[in-house]
Design a protein around this motif. Structure first.
Motif, PDB file in Angstrom:
ATOM      1  N   PHE A 232       0.838  -1.209   0.000  1.00  0.00           N
ATOM      2  CA  PHE A 232       0.000   0.000   0.000  1.00  0.00           C
ATOM      3  C   PHE A 232       0.869   1.254   0.000  1.00  0.00           C
ATOM      4  CE2 PHE A 232      -2.074   3.451   2.255  1.00  0.00           C
ATOM      5  CZ  PHE A 232      -3.374   3.451   1.778  1.00  0.00           C
ATOM      6  N   GLN A 233       1.901   1.273   0.866  1.00  0.00           N
ATOM      7  CA  GLN A 233       2.746   2.460   0.969  1.00  0.00           C
ATOM      8  C   GLN A 233       3.591   2.663  -0.289  1.00  0.00           C
ATOM      9  OE1 GLN A 233       2.767   4.905   3.450  1.00  0.00           O
ATOM     10  NE2 GLN A 233       3.887   5.895   1.786  1.00  0.00           N
ATOM     11  N   LEU A 234       4.068   1.570  -0.875  1.00  0.00           N
ATOM     12  CA  LEU A 234       4.855   1.701  -2.105  1.00  0.00           C
ATOM     13  C   LEU A 234       4.007   2.301  -3.229  1.00  0.00           C
ATOM     14  CD1 LEU A 234       7.001  -1.576  -2.162  1.00  0.00           C
ATOM     15  CD2 LEU A 234       7.631   0.715  -1.350  1.00  0.00           C
ATOM     16  N   GLN A 235       2.735   1.873  -3.309  1.00  0.00           N
ATOM     17  CA  GLN A 235       1.852   2.474  -4.307  1.00  0.00           C
ATOM     18  C   GLN A 235       1.584   3.946  -3.989  1.00  0.00           C
ATOM     19  OE1 GLN A 235       0.999   1.896  -7.157  1.00  0.00           O
ATOM     20  NE2 GLN A 235      -1.072   2.513  -7.688  1.00  0.00           N
ATOM     21  N   ASP A 236       1.457   4.271  -2.710  1.00  0.00           N
ATOM     22  CA  ASP A 236       1.278   5.671  -2.299  1.00  0.00           C
ATOM     23  C   ASP A 236       2.459   6.524  -2.763  1.00  0.00           C
ATOM     24  OD1 ASP A 236      -1.184   6.028  -1.118  1.00  0.00           O
ATOM     25  OD2 ASP A 236      -0.376   6.625   0.818  1.00  0.00           O
ATOM     26  N   MET A 313       6.343  -4.149  -4.966  1.00  0.00           N
ATOM     27  CA  MET A 313       4.950  -3.981  -4.560  1.00  0.00           C
ATOM     28  C   MET A 313       4.115  -5.193  -4.966  1.00  0.00           C
ATOM     29  SD  MET A 313       2.382  -0.900  -5.667  1.00  0.00           S
ATOM     30  CE  MET A 313       2.503  -1.335  -7.410  1.00  0.00           C
ATOM     31  N   LYS A 314       4.288  -5.654  -6.195  1.00  0.00           N
ATOM     32  CA  LYS A 314       3.524  -6.811  -6.686  1.00  0.00           C
ATOM     33  C   LYS A 314       3.880  -8.081  -5.913  1.00  0.00           C
ATOM     34  CE  LYS A 314       2.788  -5.115 -11.415  1.00  0.00           C
ATOM     35  NZ  LYS A 314       3.127  -5.314 -12.852  1.00  0.00           N
ATOM     36  N   LYS A 315       5.163  -8.258  -5.621  1.00  0.00           N
ATOM     37  CA  LYS A 315       5.587  -9.443  -4.867  1.00  0.00           C
ATOM     38  C   LYS A 315       5.008  -9.435  -3.454  1.00  0.00           C
ATOM     39  CE  LYS A 315       9.948 -10.237  -7.339  1.00  0.00           C
ATOM     40  NZ  LYS A 315      11.439 -10.162  -7.262  1.00  0.00           N
ATOM     41  N   LEU A 316       5.005  -8.275  -2.827  1.00  0.00           N
ATOM     42  CA  LEU A 316       4.446  -8.164  -1.474  1.00  0.00           C
ATOM     43  C   LEU A 316       2.955  -8.493  -1.470  1.00  0.00           C
ATOM     44  CD1 LEU A 316       6.252  -4.907  -0.326  1.00  0.00           C
ATOM     45  CD2 LEU A 316       6.484  -7.141   0.772  1.00  0.00           C
ATOM     46  N   ALA A 317       2.225  -7.993  -2.470  1.00  0.00           N
ATOM     47  CA  ALA A 317       0.789  -8.252  -2.548  1.00  0.00           C
ATOM     48  C   ALA A 317       0.520  -9.739  -2.767  1.00  0.00           C
ATOM     49  CB  ALA A 317       0.164  -7.425  -3.667  1.00  0.00           C
ATOM     50  N   LYS A 334     -12.671 -13.946   2.754  1.00  0.00           N
ATOM     51  CA  LYS A 334     -11.308 -14.208   2.303  1.00  0.00           C
ATOM     52  C   LYS A 334     -11.162 -13.842   0.828  1.00  0.00           C
ATOM     53  CE  LYS A 334      -9.226 -18.036   3.473  1.00  0.00           C
ATOM     54  NZ  LYS A 334      -8.961 -19.448   3.799  1.00  0.00           N
ATOM     55  N   ASN A 335     -12.162 -14.148   0.035  1.00  0.00           N
ATOM     56  CA  ASN A 335     -12.122 -13.787  -1.386  1.00  0.00           C
ATOM     57  C   ASN A 335     -12.089 -12.268  -1.561  1.00  0.00           C
ATOM     58  OD1 ASN A 335     -12.122 -16.425  -2.340  1.00  0.00           O
ATOM     59  ND2 ASN A 335     -14.352 -16.535  -2.455  1.00  0.00           N
ATOM     60  N   PHE A 336     -12.847 -11.556  -0.711  1.00  0.00           N
ATOM     61  CA  PHE A 336     -12.809 -10.101  -0.764  1.00  0.00           C
ATOM     62  C   PHE A 336     -11.411  -9.595  -0.456  1.00  0.00           C
ATOM     63  CE2 PHE A 336     -12.667  -6.264   1.906  1.00  0.00           C
ATOM     64  CZ  PHE A 336     -13.022  -5.320   0.954  1.00  0.00           C
ATOM     65  N   LEU A 337     -10.762 -10.160   0.558  1.00  0.00           N
ATOM     66  CA  LEU A 337      -9.427  -9.701   0.941  1.00  0.00           C
ATOM     67  C   LEU A 337      -8.393 -10.020  -0.128  1.00  0.00           C
ATOM     68  CD1 LEU A 337      -9.478 -10.586   4.749  1.00  0.00           C
ATOM     69  CD2 LEU A 337      -9.600  -8.305   3.713  1.00  0.00           C
ATOM     70  N   LYS A 338      -8.578 -11.120  -0.862  1.00  0.00           N
ATOM     71  CA  LYS A 338      -7.690 -11.406  -1.999  1.00  0.00           C
ATOM     72  C   LYS A 338      -7.877 -10.354  -3.088  1.00  0.00           C
ATOM     73  CE  LYS A 338      -7.923 -16.421  -1.302  1.00  0.00           C
ATOM     74  NZ  LYS A 338      -8.473 -17.685  -1.853  1.00  0.00           N
ATOM     75  N   TRP A 339      -9.124 -10.057  -3.381  1.00  0.00           N
ATOM     76  CA  TRP A 339      -9.428  -9.014  -4.373  1.00  0.00           C
ATOM     77  C   TRP A 339      -8.880  -7.671  -3.907  1.00  0.00           C
ATOM     78  CZ3 TRP A 339     -12.337  -4.590  -3.502  1.00  0.00           C
ATOM     79  CH2 TRP A 339     -12.680  -3.838  -4.632  1.00  0.00           C
ATOM     80  N   PHE A 340      -8.998  -7.403  -2.617  1.00  0.00           N
ATOM     81  CA  PHE A 340      -8.559  -6.136  -2.054  1.00  0.00           C
ATOM     82  C   PHE A 340      -7.056  -5.950  -2.235  1.00  0.00           C
ATOM     83  CE2 PHE A 340      -7.195  -3.457   1.536  1.00  0.00           C
ATOM     84  CZ  PHE A 340      -7.988  -2.345   1.311  1.00  0.00           C
ATOM     85  N   ALA A 341      -6.294  -7.036  -2.128  1.00  0.00           N
ATOM     86  CA  ALA A 341      -4.841  -6.957  -2.317  1.00  0.00           C
ATOM     87  C   ALA A 341      -4.506  -6.452  -3.716  1.00  0.00           C
ATOM     88  CB  ALA A 341      -4.203  -8.324  -2.068  1.00  0.00           C
ATOM     89  N   ILE A 345      -2.928  -2.232  -5.039  1.00  0.00           N
ATOM     90  CA  ILE A 345      -1.746  -1.903  -5.835  1.00  0.00           C
ATOM     91  C   ILE A 345      -2.078  -1.381  -7.229  1.00  0.00           C
ATOM     92  CG2 ILE A 345      -0.300  -3.522  -4.570  1.00  0.00           C
ATOM     93  CD1 ILE A 345      -0.496  -5.419  -6.994  1.00  0.00           C
ATOM     94  N   THR A 346      -3.377  -1.264  -7.528  1.00  0.00           N
ATOM     95  CA  THR A 346      -3.783  -0.703  -8.831  1.00  0.00           C
ATOM     96  C   THR A 346      -4.588   0.588  -8.681  1.00  0.00           C
ATOM     97  OG1 THR A 346      -5.761  -2.111  -8.851  1.00  0.00           O
ATOM     98  CG2 THR A 346      -3.810  -2.945  -9.991  1.00  0.00           C
ATOM     99  N   ARG A 347      -4.893   0.968  -7.439  1.00  0.00           N
ATOM    100  CA  ARG A 347      -5.678   2.186  -7.198  1.00  0.00           C
ATOM    101  C   ARG A 347      -4.904   3.415  -7.689  1.00  0.00           C
ATOM    102  NH1 ARG A 347      -3.563   4.478  -2.380  1.00  0.00           N
ATOM    103  NH2 ARG A 347      -1.867   3.136  -1.724  1.00  0.00           N
ATOM    104  N   GLN A 348      -5.641   4.477  -7.957  1.00  0.00           N
ATOM    105  CA  GLN A 348      -5.025   5.705  -8.462  1.00  0.00           C
ATOM    106  C   GLN A 348      -5.158   6.875  -7.491  1.00  0.00           C
ATOM    107  OE1 GLN A 348      -3.105   5.815 -11.337  1.00  0.00           O
ATOM    108  NE2 GLN A 348      -3.406   3.616 -11.063  1.00  0.00           N
ATOM    109  N   ASN A 349      -5.648   6.589  -6.276  1.00  0.00           N
ATOM    110  CA  ASN A 349      -5.684   7.630  -5.239  1.00  0.00           C
ATOM    111  C   ASN A 349      -5.625   7.009  -3.861  1.00  0.00           C
ATOM    112  OD1 ASN A 349      -8.251   6.552  -4.921  1.00  0.00           O
ATOM    113  ND2 ASN A 349      -9.326   8.482  -5.247  1.00  0.00           N
TER     114      ASN A 349
END
Length: 349
Positions: A232-236, A313-317, A334-341, A345-349
């Motif tokens: 999350f922080q690396l994407q930030d 970032m991708k490896k950590l996710a 659990k499926n939601f948390l996988k999707w959330f990962a 790393i693809t969010r733009q804000n």
């Protein structure tokens, strides 16, 4: 809208309603106009945007082990109020004028102080510090008023105190990094674990889990949270240099002007040492020119630092999702948390 996006939206709406209800209660309790004005400002700051990621994760941590319960929504706002406390103080320390595309808390207070008043800057920062302290108090109150039993409340408030404590240690490292010439990647990862991962991902999830009363092994969930928090922080940091200002709600020059030694900067200096003096000068400048800023961005990409950060970032996710497989919890959450990962790393804000 798929199931996971609906989970985000549904919980965000419930959290916003709960925040609104909580602030109405606090405003009703105010006995003087000065207090009422400040509580209203804390409300407006908290309600002004924000993705509600942290309280949503608190609810998800609960849903892994128990079904819907309105008490968890009431308790979840504690971490959003904690965020307000931390952001208000952080913006004072960083001297940031904007937050989420609007004036930061102390900047907004300063604008309300009449021209000609003695030391408006100092007064507004003093008021902001007190407002942050109030938001911290509100965070604990939200847990104690949530309706959970004494044991769960004690565990959750103890965990919230730990979250704030480690965020403080991370902030100390962050401030000190500007003076530490030897500050490197290992130091940065420790900073991110304490300042970001703990209070953004791992802490909220664990708060939800302890409020559920689960006695299952929670270590894999904790590891998921820490690893994803780093991602999350690396994407930030990437968005802080290459993002769209309208989307991220602040100047892309902020991190550089604040002298932040992000992984992008650390690896650029390591991979292209001939540019180290220039990068250090940019970080110490405090008001980088457009020309130097564009040159800095080019160096980060041409050196390979940008690709290094993206790959890490991708490896950590991905690693975080492998730990999620070890969590003995409800499959849809659990499926939601996988999707959330992947979302993180693809969010733009």
């Amino acid at each position: 809208m798929d199931r996971n996006e609906n989970y985000l939206l549904k919980n965000r709406e419930m959290i916003d309603r709960e925040l609104d209800s909580f602030f109405k209660m606090k405003l009703d309790e105010c006995r003087d106009p000065v207090s009422r004005d400040m509580v209203a400002r804390i409300r407006d700051f908290t309600m002004n945007g924000g993705k509600r990621v942290r309280p949503i994760l608190t609810i998800a941590g609960y849903n892994l082990f128990r079904g819907f319960d309105e008490r968890i929504t009431k308790a979840s706002i504690s971490i959003e109020l904690t965020q307000s406390y931390l952001l208000i103080h952080d913006d004072v320390m960083d001297q940031s004028e904007t937050r989420r595309g609007k004036p930061s808390f102390h900047a907004g207070v300063r604008e309300s102080i009449p021209e000609g008043t003695w030391d408006r800057k100092r007064l507004s920062e003093n008021l902001a510090i007190v407002a942050g302290d109030l938001a911290d108090s509100f965070a604990n109150e939200a847990i104690t008023r949530s309706g959970f039993g004494h044991k769960e409340i004690l565990l959750a408030t103890d965990l919230l105190a730990e979250i704030v404590e480690y965020t403080g240690y991370g902030q100390l490292l962050d401030i000190n990094s500007a003076m530490d010439e030897e500050f490197g990647q290992k130091d940065l990862m420790r900073l991110h674990l304490w300042k970001t991962a703990k209070y953004t991902i791992e802490g909220p999830l664990m708060m939800g889990a302890v409020l559920s009363g689960s006695e299952k092994n929670l270590k894999p969930l904790s590891y998921y949270g820490y690893l994803l928090g780093l991602a999350f922080q690396l994407q930030d940091d990437i968005l802080g240099l290459y993002g769209n200002e309208k989307t991220i709600g602040k100047s892309v020059k902020n991190d550089v002007n604040e002298g932040k030694k992000t992984l992008l900067m650390i690896k650029a200096m390591e991979y292209s040492p001939e540019y180290m003096p220039f990068i250090n000068e940019c970080l110490k400048n405090g008001d980088i020119s457009d020309e130097d800023f564009e040159k800095l961005k080019d160096i980060v990409k041409s050196s390979g630092s940008y690709d290094y950060s993206i790959n890490m970032m991708k490896k950590l996710a991905e690693k975080s999702k492998s730990y999620l497989e070890l969590v003995d919890g409800e499959s849809e959450t659990k499926n939601f948390l996988k999707w959330f990962a992947d979302y993180i790393i693809t969010r733009q804000n």
